[in-house]
Scaffold this active site. Structure first.
Site, PDB file in Angstrom:
ATOM      1  N   ASP A  96       0.769  -1.117   0.317  1.00 10.50           N
ATOM      2  CA  ASP A  96      -0.109  -0.025  -0.221  1.00 10.50           C
ATOM      3  C   ASP A  96       0.604   0.874   0.040  1.00 10.50           C
ATOM      4  O   ASP A  96       0.890   2.046   0.434  1.00 10.50           O
ATOM      5  CB  ASP A  96      -1.008   0.184   1.499  1.00 10.50           C
ATOM      6  CG  ASP A  96       0.098  -0.163   2.369  1.00 10.50           C
ATOM      7  OD1 ASP A  96       1.640  -0.338   2.423  1.00 10.50           O
ATOM      8  OD2 ASP A  96      -0.453  -0.294   3.794  1.00 10.50           O
ATOM      9  N   GLU A 118      -0.933  -8.992  -1.509  1.00 10.39           N
ATOM     10  CA  GLU A 118      -1.510  -8.171   0.141  1.00 10.39           C
ATOM     11  C   GLU A 118      -3.168  -7.360   0.290  1.00 10.39           C
ATOM     12  O   GLU A 118      -2.386  -6.078  -0.056  1.00 10.39           O
ATOM     13  CB  GLU A 118      -0.713  -7.667   0.842  1.00 10.39           C
ATOM     14  CG  GLU A 118      -1.072  -7.665   2.252  1.00 10.39           C
ATOM     15  CD  GLU A 118       0.203  -7.046   3.166  1.00 10.39           C
ATOM     16  OE1 GLU A 118       0.111  -5.467   2.561  1.00 10.39           O
ATOM     17  OE2 GLU A 118       0.866  -7.813   3.739  1.00 10.39           O
ATOM     18  N   GLU A 132      -1.600   4.930   3.258  1.00 12.33           N
ATOM     19  CA  GLU A 132      -1.517   3.608   3.161  1.00 12.33           C
ATOM     20  C   GLU A 132      -3.315   3.244   2.729  1.00 12.33           C
ATOM     21  O   GLU A 132      -3.870   2.334   1.591  1.00 12.33           O
ATOM     22  CB  GLU A 132      -1.042   2.900   3.169  1.00 12.33           C
ATOM     23  CG  GLU A 132       0.329   2.838   3.740  1.00 12.33           C
ATOM     24  CD  GLU A 132       0.672   4.406   4.882  1.00 12.33           C
ATOM     25  OE1 GLU A 132       0.073   5.226   5.404  1.00 12.33           O
ATOM     26  OE2 GLU A 132       2.210   4.440   5.037  1.00 12.33           O
ATOM     27  N   HIS A 204       6.541   4.096  13.019  1.00 13.33           N
ATOM     28  CA  HIS A 204       7.437   5.150  12.003  1.00 13.33           C
ATOM     29  C   HIS A 204       6.478   5.633  10.915  1.00 13.33           C
ATOM     30  O   HIS A 204       5.820   6.475  10.024  1.00 13.33           O
ATOM     31  CB  HIS A 204       7.804   4.233  10.868  1.00 13.33           C
ATOM     32  CG  HIS A 204       6.490   3.289   9.990  1.00 13.33           C
ATOM     33  ND1 HIS A 204       6.163   3.329   8.899  1.00 13.33           N
ATOM     34  CD2 HIS A 204       6.811   1.548   9.815  1.00 13.33           C
ATOM     35  CE1 HIS A 204       5.204   2.498   8.101  1.00 13.33           C
ATOM     36  NE2 HIS A 204       5.805   1.437   9.103  1.00 13.33           N
ATOM     37  N   ARG A 206       2.904   7.814   9.673  1.00 14.63           N
ATOM     38  CA  ARG A 206       2.932   9.061   9.384  1.00 14.63           C
ATOM     39  C   ARG A 206       1.882   9.922  11.015  1.00 14.63           C
ATOM     40  O   ARG A 206       2.090  10.834  10.579  1.00 14.63           O
ATOM     41  CB  ARG A 206       2.717   9.737   7.773  1.00 14.63           C
ATOM     42  CG  ARG A 206       3.763  10.169   7.571  1.00 14.63           C
ATOM     43  CD  ARG A 206       2.910  10.209   5.193  1.00 14.63           C
ATOM     44  NE  ARG A 206       4.221  10.817   4.948  1.00 14.63           N
ATOM     45  CZ  ARG A 206       5.085   9.961   4.475  1.00 14.63           C
ATOM     46  NH1 ARG A 206       5.389   8.548   4.633  1.00 14.63           N
ATOM     47  NH2 ARG A 206       5.786  10.615   3.612  1.00 14.63           N
ATOM     48  N   HIS A 237      13.397   4.367  13.185  1.00 17.06           N
ATOM     49  CA  HIS A 237      13.234   4.244  10.967  1.00 17.06           C
ATOM     50  C   HIS A 237      13.270   5.758  11.323  1.00 17.06           C
ATOM     51  O   HIS A 237      13.633   6.661  11.754  1.00 17.06           O
ATOM     52  CB  HIS A 237      11.338   4.303  11.161  1.00 17.06           C
ATOM     53  CG  HIS A 237      11.286   4.147  10.009  1.00 17.06           C
ATOM     54  ND1 HIS A 237      11.544   5.731   8.554  1.00 17.06           N
ATOM     55  CD2 HIS A 237      10.358   3.340   9.261  1.00 17.06           C
ATOM     56  CE1 HIS A 237      11.038   5.159   7.624  1.00 17.06           C
ATOM     57  NE2 HIS A 237      10.469   3.799   8.005  1.00 17.06           N
TER      58      HIS A 237
END
Ligand code: UD1
Ligand code: UDP
Length: 372
Positions: A96, A118, A132, A204, A206, A237
């Site tokens: 994604d 997926e 995503e 990680h 957003r 990350h």
């Protein structure tokens, strides 16, 4: 010979595409080409090395602290150039990310059938995870073959009107990847106290930048103060939005081991050694149940409800008080902890890649008949 172009951009895509790429490479009837967009640079290269995959093409698009719009534009431009020259019969990508969204869109513009690995994960909230969830929804509109990891993801696609004969429940290739390397799992090198209970943390997303991440960090510090027998391992990350605050708040703490992102093999080792995992990662929610490790998910919504339903994973959100109390309960209550260990793995049997390739073979066979 038919040609399949496999596109990877970030660390998790490389992990989840590796079983498909390596199986395709061993198939002499298909020509496979690998394109690294390098939306991630260092983290992508790490994984490709572990799986012995050398990309045939590399767009090298990553920029420091990249924004979504210019990243999308760079990806589309680069993908356009590649598709003009390569002219693959099929494009495959997983997940994604912005790489996957642009791979699907560019394939559509070039009228090349796209296979989505997926497929069908949904939170049903277009802002969560951002971007995503929207990427997944848009990719589904373009996809020819939806390789759904679970029956649940198939149902999600059917609910959006995807034709049933285009959906194939395969299991998740993350389990294929995990099984293929599990025996090679490497020790984490330094700083881990074997006597203490290890809490492995990854963050990680957003939507966790800023206040949510500050709350997560504050909760970890409180938990360390209240429990002298725990230690935190935090592979950070490289996104500057995470790195800068983590370094400021945790730097020098005696029971927090901060490190660069771990290579895949030592990371598996870290999961195996962990008492508990706190994470907002998608892949970790799938791998940890397969390793029999409990995960508390630092998000408000998950597109992976299957392991929540088995009890192996618990969605706890990002509020300071809730994180402190949920972790403390597991530290104190052995019955509760044991019940999470019994949850089991709902994401596949390690044979997803071969199911995906079987579907593509059948398509090529049909095409040969049509072409005469
Ligand atoms: C991306 C994906 C996310 C996926 C995650 C996996 C998008 C919008 N986001 O998020 O869906 O879950 O990857 O980790 O597609 N950076 C480096 N080196 C690296 C990788 C990243 O320095 O190897 C830094 C760069 O400054 C880069 C920044 O991290 O600009 C952000 O990378 P980006 O791919 O845009 O976002 P992620 O948060 O990694
Ligand atoms: N991972 C890793 N090293 C780390 C952290 C994670 O190799 O330090 C692996 C992990 O095993 C999983 C994948 O990276 O397979 C998950 O990637 P990430 O959390 O970045 O992305 P997401 O799955 O959320 O898209």
């Amino acid at each position: 010979m038919k040609k399949i172009l496999c596109i990877v951009g970030t660390r998790p895509e490389a992990i989840k595409m590796a079983p498909v790429i390596n199986l395709l490479k061993s198939d002499k009837s298909i020509q496979v080409r690998v394109l690294a967009t390098a939306q991630h640079r260092q983290m992508l290269d790490q994984v490709l090395n572990i799986f012995n995959i050398e990309p045939d093409l590399d767009l090298d698009v990553m920029r420091p602290n990249q924004d979504l719009t210019t990243l999308t534009a760079r990806l589309l431009n680069g993908l356009n150039d590649v598709l003009i020259v390569e002219k693959p019969d099929i494009v495959l990508a997983q997940g994604d990310t912005t790489t996957v969204f642009t791979a699907a869109l560019a394939s559509f513009y070039h009228k090349i059938p796209f296979g989505h690995i997926e497929a069908g994960l949904r939170t049903w909230d277009i802002n969560n995870p951002f971007p995503e969830e929207m990427n997944r929804v848009l990719v589904s509109k373009i996809t020819n073959w939806h390789f759904a990891p679970t029956e649940r993801s198939k149902l999600n696609l059917l609910a959006e009107g995807v034709q049933e004969d285009r959906i194939f429940v395969t299991g998740n290739t993350v389990i294929d990847a995990l099984f293929s390397v599990i025996k090679k799992s490497a020790e984490i090198s330094s700083g881990i106290d074997p006597i203490k209970r290890l809490i492995l943390v990854t963050v990680h997303r957003r939507e966790n930048f800023g206040k949510p991440f500050e709350d997560i960090c504050a909760a970890l510090i409180t938990l360390l103060e209240n429990n002298s027998d725990i230690q935190v391992l935090f592979p950070v990350h490289p996104n500057p939005n995470i790195q800068e605050y983590a370094n400021k708040i945790f730097g020098g703490h005696p029971r927090i081991v901060m490190c660069k992102p771990l290579d895949y093999l030592p990371f598996i080792n870290a999961m195996q050694r962990a008492f508990l995992i706190l994470s907002d990662s998608g892949g970790v929610q799938e791998e940890a149940p397969a390793l029999g490790k409990p995960v508390l998910v630092l998000r408000e919504a998950t597109e992976r409800p299957e392991a929540v339903e088995t009890g192996a994973v618990k969605l706890i959100g990002v509020k300071y008080e809730v994180i402190v109390s949920e972790v403390q309960k597991l530290l104190d209550d052995n019955n509760m902890y044991e019940s999470m260990l019994k949850g089991g793995s709902p994401y596949g049997d390690g044979r997803a890649a071969s199911r995906i390739i079987d579907v593509l073979h059948k398509y090529f066979d049909k095409q040969k008949i049509v072409e005469g």
